[in-house]
Enzyme design. Structure first.
Site, PDB file in Angstrom:
ATOM      1  N   ARG A   1       0.867  -1.378  -0.006  1.00  0.00           N
ATOM      2  CA  ARG A   1       0.141  -0.040   0.110  1.00  0.00           C
ATOM      3  C   ARG A   1       0.682   1.414   0.192  1.00  0.00           C
ATOM      4  NH1 ARG A   1      -2.625  -4.116   1.654  1.00  0.00           N
ATOM      5  NH2 ARG A   1      -0.581  -4.669   2.561  1.00  0.00           N
ATOM      6  N   THR A   2       1.640   1.293   0.904  1.00  0.00           N
ATOM      7  CA  THR A   2       2.327   2.630   0.984  1.00  0.00           C
ATOM      8  C   THR A   2       3.221   2.894  -0.322  1.00  0.00           C
ATOM      9  OG1 THR A   2       2.594   1.942   3.326  1.00  0.00           O
ATOM     10  CG2 THR A   2       3.868   3.835   2.690  1.00  0.00           C
TER      11      THR A   2
ATOM     12  N   LYS B   1      26.083  -4.196  -1.088  1.00  0.00           N
ATOM     13  CA  LYS B   1      27.480  -3.977  -1.043  1.00  0.00           C
ATOM     14  C   LYS B   1      28.245  -3.410   0.018  1.00  0.00           C
ATOM     15  CE  LYS B   1      26.746  -3.035  -6.130  1.00  0.00           C
ATOM     16  NZ  LYS B   1      27.019  -1.770  -6.914  1.00  0.00           N
TER      17      LYS B   1
ATOM     18  N   ARG C   1      11.206   3.690   3.607  1.00  0.00           N
ATOM     19  CA  ARG C   1      10.682   2.757   4.301  1.00  0.00           C
ATOM     20  C   ARG C   1      12.160   1.975   4.974  1.00  0.00           C
ATOM     21  NH1 ARG C   1       5.651  -1.205   4.317  1.00  0.00           N
ATOM     22  NH2 ARG C   1       4.659   0.637   5.109  1.00  0.00           N
TER      23      ARG C   1
ATOM     24  N   HIS D   1       4.753   5.683  11.690  1.00  0.00           N
ATOM     25  CA  HIS D   1       4.329   5.562  10.259  1.00  0.00           C
ATOM     26  C   HIS D   1       3.427   6.808  10.222  1.00  0.00           C
ATOM     27  CE1 HIS D   1       3.181   4.084   6.555  1.00  0.00           C
ATOM     28  NE2 HIS D   1       2.813   2.892   6.702  1.00  0.00           N
TER      29      HIS D   1
HETATM   30  N1   CP Z   1      -0.307  -0.150   5.690  1.00  0.00           N
HETATM   31  C1   CP Z   1       0.790  -0.327   5.622  1.00  0.00           C
HETATM   32  O1   CP Z   1       1.916   0.399   5.605  1.00  0.00           O
HETATM   33  O2   CP Z   1       0.760  -1.322   4.421  1.00  0.00           O
HETATM   34  P1   CP Z   1       2.133  -1.609   3.546  1.00  0.00           P
HETATM   35  O3   CP Z   1       3.014  -2.295   4.381  1.00  0.00           O
HETATM   36  O4   CP Z   1       1.513  -2.706   2.522  1.00  0.00           O
HETATM   37  O5   CP Z   1       2.522  -0.341   2.931  1.00  0.00           O
END
Ligand code: CP
Length: 309
Positions: free
Chosen positions: A58-59, A87, A108, A136
């Site tokens: 999603r993100t 590396k 991320r 998040h």
């Molecule tokens: N909600 C969320 O962060 O989903 P993903 O891990 O799929 O990005």
């Protein structure tokens, strides 16, 4: 026009935002709904670099979709294995390289503090797309937007966060944000997965908090059930995971005791904590929540890149 400043800002922690700023982001997200449907070229020529060192559906894809819908472009990688970290390159050097290609970076990373470090090194804004079990923040903005859209308000709601409150980063950001509103917060988890102390410390004098291990007791009172996955990948000991696996499961029987207008949210992915039979009930709003991720991320990109004020 707003006197609030978003252009050039990093989004590392939701704690860096005031209620006025959050409300403004929610209003800007609402204004983005039209462009999510018909598109825009307000970010034409801008490049988003997605650096995803952990899995995501999603993100990452909603950041990409948001940028494309606003006329910009995206590049990046979706796993650390194909990047030069393999590396031995460190995060600081990766950022000092990538900033040359980017107008904005979404990161991320499995390590807490990674987004903060990246923001310190980067000349372009950094958006925290999930930093270990820590935070998040862009998910929290979309969760708040979903509450506003589905319930018509945030103030006055009784909201239960259920599941893994220790390792689940979305609930940390959401709890910080909700503490700026006039709500009652129920924190329902197994004893070993209680909300992190630093989050409790930060919010306990601002809102009413009820901590419990029992979901059934509180179901009849609440307006919003925010369910989370037990984060298996973050347990140092899988024997501990086995003890709490399947601790909560929302099914049709659970809903019999709930208010008719209670809504269920989930940041997804889900494993088995919400039964598939719940998906077709009016209470299930987690796939609407996914759509809201696009409009909120469109708003964040447009505000941080200065395309809207
Ligand atoms: N909600 C969320 O962060 O989903 P993903 O891990 O799929 O990005």
């Amino acid at each position: 026009m707003s006197s609030l400043q978003f252009k050039g800002r990093d989004i590392v922690s939701i704690e860096d935002f005031s209620r006025e700023e959050i409300d403004y982001i929610l209003k800007s997200s609402q204004a983005m709904e039209q462009f999510a449907a018909k598109g825009s070229d307000m970010l034409k020529g801008k490049i988003l670099v997605n650096l995803f060192f952990e899995p995501s559906t999603r993100t990452r894809l909603s950041f990409e979709a948001a940028m494309l819908k606003l006329g910009g472009s995206t590049i990046g990688f979706a796993e650390a294995e194909i990047a030069s970290v393999r590396k031995g390159e460190n995060l600081a050097d990766t950022i000092r390289t990538v900033e040359n290609y980017a107008d904005i970076i979404a990161l991320r990373h499995p390590l807490e503090g990674a987004a903060k470090l990246a923001a310190e090194f980067s000349k372009v804004p950094v958006l925290n797309a999930g930093s270990g079990a820590e935070e998040h923040p862009t998910q929290a903005f979309m969760d708040l937007y979903t509450l506003q859209k589905e319930k018509g308000k945030i103030d006055g709601l009784k909201i239960a966060l259920v599941g893994d409150l220790r390792y689940g980063r979305t609930v940390h950001s959401l709890a910080y944000a909700l503490s700026l509103y006039n709500i009652e917060l129920y924190l329902i988890s197994p004893e070993t997965l209680r909300m992190r102390h630093e989050v409790i410390r930060a919010i306990k004098n601002k809102i009413s908090i009820i901590e419990d291990t029992n979901l059934e007791n509180i179901i009849p009172q609440i307006d919003v059930l925010y369910v989370t996955r037990i984060q298996k990948e973050r347990f140092p000991d899988l024997a501990e995971y086995a003890k709490v696996k399947g601790a909560y499961r929302i099914d049709l029987k659970t809903l019999q005791k709930a208010k008719k207008d209670m809504i269920i949210l989930h940041p997804l992915p889900r494993i088995d904590e919400i039964a598939a039979e719940v998906d077709s009930t009016p209470q299930a709003r987690y796939f609407q929540q996914v759509w809201n991720g696009i409009v909120v991320r469109m708003a964040l990109l447009a505000l941080v890149l200065g395309a809207v004020k």
